[in-house]
Design an enzyme around this catalytic site. Sequence first.
Site, PDB file in Angstrom:
ATOM      1  CB  THR A  30      -1.006   0.278   1.315  1.00 26.30           C
ATOM      2  OG1 THR A  30       0.021  -0.080   2.302  1.00 26.30           O
ATOM      3  CG2 THR A  30      -2.019  -1.006   1.211  1.00 26.30           C
ATOM      4  CB  CYS A  34       0.394   1.531  10.265  1.00 27.12           C
ATOM      5  SG  CYS A  34      -0.545   1.537   8.796  1.00 27.12           S
ATOM      6  CB  CYS A  38      -2.776   0.199  12.183  1.00 28.85           C
ATOM      7  SG  CYS A  38      -3.893   1.118  10.985  1.00 28.85           S
ATOM      8  NE  ARG A  63      -0.875   7.093   0.550  1.00 27.39           N
ATOM      9  CZ  ARG A  63      -0.387   6.102  -0.140  1.00 27.39           C
ATOM     10  NH1 ARG A  63       0.556   5.802  -0.871  1.00 27.39           N
ATOM     11  NH2 ARG A  63      -1.644   5.201  -0.561  1.00 27.39           N
ATOM     12  CB  CYS A  65      -1.960   4.752   8.546  1.00 30.87           C
ATOM     13  SG  CYS A  65      -3.486   4.286   8.485  1.00 30.87           S
ATOM     14  CB  CYS A  68      -3.115   4.177  13.072  1.00 30.38           C
ATOM     15  SG  CYS A  68      -1.879   4.138  11.962  1.00 30.38           S
ATOM     16  CG  ASP A 439      11.928  13.369  50.450  1.00 35.68           C
ATOM     17  OD1 ASP A 439      11.984  14.502  50.225  1.00 35.68           O
ATOM     18  OD2 ASP A 439      10.833  12.460  50.627  1.00 35.68           O
TER      19      ASP A 439
END
Length: 490
Positions: A30, A34, A38, A63, A65, A68, A439
């Site tokens: 694709t 992601c 996702c 590129r 998604c 998600c 402390d």
Amino acid sequence: MHEDVERCVRAVQSKDARFDGWFFTGVVTTGIYCRPSCPVVPPKPENMRFYPSAAAAQQAGFRACKRCRPDTSPGSPEWNHRADAVARAMRLIADGVVDREGVPGLAGRLGYSTRQVERQLNAELGAGPLALARAQRAQTARLLIETTALPMGDVAFAAGFASIRAFNDTVREVFALTPTALRDRVAKGQPPAGSGVLSLRLPFRTPLCPDNLFGHLTATAVPGVEEWRDGAFRRAMRLPHGPGIATLRPQPDHIACTLNLADLRDLTIAISRCRWMLDLDADPVAVDDLLRTDPVLAPLVDKAPGRRVPRTVDAPEFAVRAVLGQQVSTAAARTHAGRLVTAYGDPIDDPGGGLTHLFPTPSALAELDPEDLAFPKTRRTTLITLVEALANGKVDLGVGSDWEEARARLAELPGFGPWTIETIAMRALGDPDAFIPGDLGIRAAAKSLDLPSTPAALTRRASQWRPWRAYAVQYLWATGDHPINLLPAH
């Protein structure tokens, strides 16, 4: 992590949100990348490629998604618990150093050559400092495009791009949409934000216990600089291009954040500092799993898992406040800090509440008259010496500082003992292994839990909590009834 293919495949197939930010999955069929969680049907393992950063996935031609939104994942927890050059570089890039000073400025702060910095980042993250900064600019641009009505030219320069052409090319390459199409896709029916005001969600890895986080910040809040109002912690911030006000409200699965900025160029830095203050990039599962191996801590962890270390948006400010808090109550420390703010802080306008000033800079405090300080002479000397060291750069407490060198420099100053140094290391430097056995709250907790009571013996006993002793401190403090442990009432 990304090199363990079998483990990455399992995380993607189970949609495990704990691994968001640890690695990114590129899908060759694709051309998108992601986050592990996702919601779409997982691709076949042979079609997955794994990358250590969003920038590396983008450089490989993938590129983001649209489902998600991997660019909005929590940051990698690796940069939380490491103090090496790569981790320091990543914290500096997140704070906008490359955008403001370029790669030479980043390298100079780290004490390396530009070639060394680029080689180390490429080896571990699959991308150099420019590519990492570019990915960060793309994320900022997307946020401005989707949540404001600013003209695209203003968005481009506010996100840190040098030209509108570079902005357009980057948005198309990373998100496969033009800036206008990206805005149209999400803005239908949504009123745009006012100028300089942005509302967004800050993601985190679950679980998160807000009680000690917001309780501590509120109980120690400096009047005029911080406040709890209408179920939210509000904080004035000094940013590179002007003041800003952050309003942070805990929600079950995110922190609702509203930023009122004098200059939108500070958006990325403001988000980074808010995430740092709330310790949102921590890996609570890893921390709690280790602490549960101690039968003394296990019940405390099980009672309220996911405690974070409350930090600061301004490390020099916190160092000053740590000195003001030496051997006095929380209320007295707030009073001293409030007086300094009124006398030396820069006034701001807060239309939404009661914030009145920015905390004074070390340079401004270097001008104060020691006789105006209402505490013992030795502590006056400690404070004056500290602000001088911060102002002249002798002590560096910035996000890219070397933790051990900072400790050593602080130890050279008069009046700086283990409690003050480790408190600064824990809350200003962000060292997750900082420990304060002396402390009072820790000593009281140790006594109630039948742990060793002396600092030396407790330090030896705490060795099994490493490298998460700062988180163990939060669980030990929670055994008391101090307001720092309680989420403020609305």
